[in-house]
Motif scaffolding. Structure first.
Motif, short mmCIF file in Angstrom:
data_model
loop_
_atom_site.label_atom_id
_atom_site.label_comp_id
_atom_site.label_asym_id
_atom_site.label_seq_id
_atom_site.Cartn_x
_atom_site.Cartn_y
_atom_site.Cartn_z
N ASP A 174 0.84 -1.19 0.00
CA ASP A 174 0.00 0.00 0.00
C ASP A 174 0.88 1.24 0.00
O ASP A 174 1.42 1.63 1.04
CB ASP A 174 -0.94 -0.01 1.20
N VAL A 175 1.00 1.86 -1.16
CA VAL A 175 1.82 3.06 -1.32
C VAL A 175 1.32 4.18 -0.41
O VAL A 175 2.11 4.94 0.15
CB VAL A 175 1.83 3.52 -2.80
N SER A 176 0.01 4.28 -0.23
CA SER A 176 -0.56 5.38 0.56
C SER A 176 -0.16 5.33 2.03
O SER A 176 -0.14 6.35 2.71
CB SER A 176 -2.08 5.41 0.43
N VAL A 177 0.19 4.14 2.54
CA VAL A 177 0.66 4.04 3.93
C VAL A 177 2.16 3.78 4.00
O VAL A 177 2.74 3.74 5.08
CB VAL A 177 -0.11 2.96 4.74
N GLY A 178 2.78 3.59 2.83
CA GLY A 178 4.22 3.44 2.76
C GLY A 178 4.76 2.15 3.32
O GLY A 178 5.86 2.10 3.86
N ARG B 151 -11.60 -0.19 -8.37
CA ARG B 151 -11.74 1.16 -7.84
C ARG B 151 -12.80 1.11 -6.75
O ARG B 151 -13.90 0.59 -6.96
CB ARG B 151 -12.15 2.09 -8.97
N GLU C 17 -12.12 8.71 0.83
CA GLU C 17 -11.06 8.56 -0.17
C GLU C 17 -11.55 7.63 -1.28
O GLU C 17 -12.41 6.77 -1.05
CB GLU C 17 -9.78 7.95 0.43
N GLY D 112 -9.95 4.73 -3.70
CA GLY D 112 -8.76 3.90 -3.76
C GLY D 112 -8.73 3.03 -5.00
O GLY D 112 -9.77 2.70 -5.57
N ASP E 166 -1.74 -4.33 -4.96
CA ASP E 166 -1.01 -3.06 -4.95
C ASP E 166 -2.06 -1.99 -4.77
O ASP E 166 -2.92 -1.80 -5.65
CB ASP E 166 -0.21 -2.88 -6.24
N ASP F 160 -3.36 2.00 -3.66
CA ASP F 160 -3.01 3.42 -3.61
C ASP F 160 -4.31 4.22 -3.59
O ASP F 160 -5.39 3.67 -3.83
CB ASP F 160 -2.17 3.80 -4.83
N LEU F 161 -4.19 5.48 -3.30
CA LEU F 161 -5.32 6.39 -3.33
C LEU F 161 -5.24 7.26 -4.57
O LEU F 161 -4.14 7.56 -5.04
CB LEU F 161 -5.34 7.26 -2.07
N GLU F 162 -6.39 7.67 -5.07
CA GLU F 162 -6.39 8.58 -6.23
C GLU F 162 -5.88 9.95 -5.83
O GLU F 162 -5.97 10.39 -4.73
CB GLU F 162 -7.80 8.73 -6.81
#
Length: 108
Positions: A32-36, A76, A86, A88, A104, A106-108
């Protein structure tokens, strides 16, 4: 894939962590890129679900599922919870047994 995604959304919305885990391969990864961070294996996926769905009272609404091929879909979702609102994107890969092997996120 549509049914698998719908099952994931339903179990996550019910905060049924064990039910959601049954949809994942034992060696699955959620990156999850949004939480790193990346969450690996059953313990990691459980931690992700408990932290970001149960703890934040997250509810998801399915906006779309685009099947890329037999093993990959782009999903989505509309997320609401204690964090606000959000949209996602989940890129979901399944294994030949029909279990989620990778997300994988991420958020928009």
């Amino acid at each position: 894939m549509q049914k698998l995604v719908e099952s994931f959304v339903a179990t996550a919305n019910a905060f049924d962590v064990d039910g959601a885990l049954s949809l994942f391969a034992a060696d699955a990864v959620i990156d999850d890129v949004s939480v790193g961070d990346a969450f690996v294996g059953t313990d990691g996926v459980r931690q992700y679900l408990e932290r970001f769905f149960v703890s934040y009272s997250t509810k998801s609404s399915l906006l779309s599922v685009v099947e890329v091929d037999s093993f990959h879909s782009d999903v989505r979702l509309d997320f609401t919870g204690d964090f606000g609102h959000e949209i996602g994107i989940l890129k979901i890969a399944i294994n030949p047994d029909g279990l989620i092997e990778r997300i994988d996120a991420d958020l928009e």
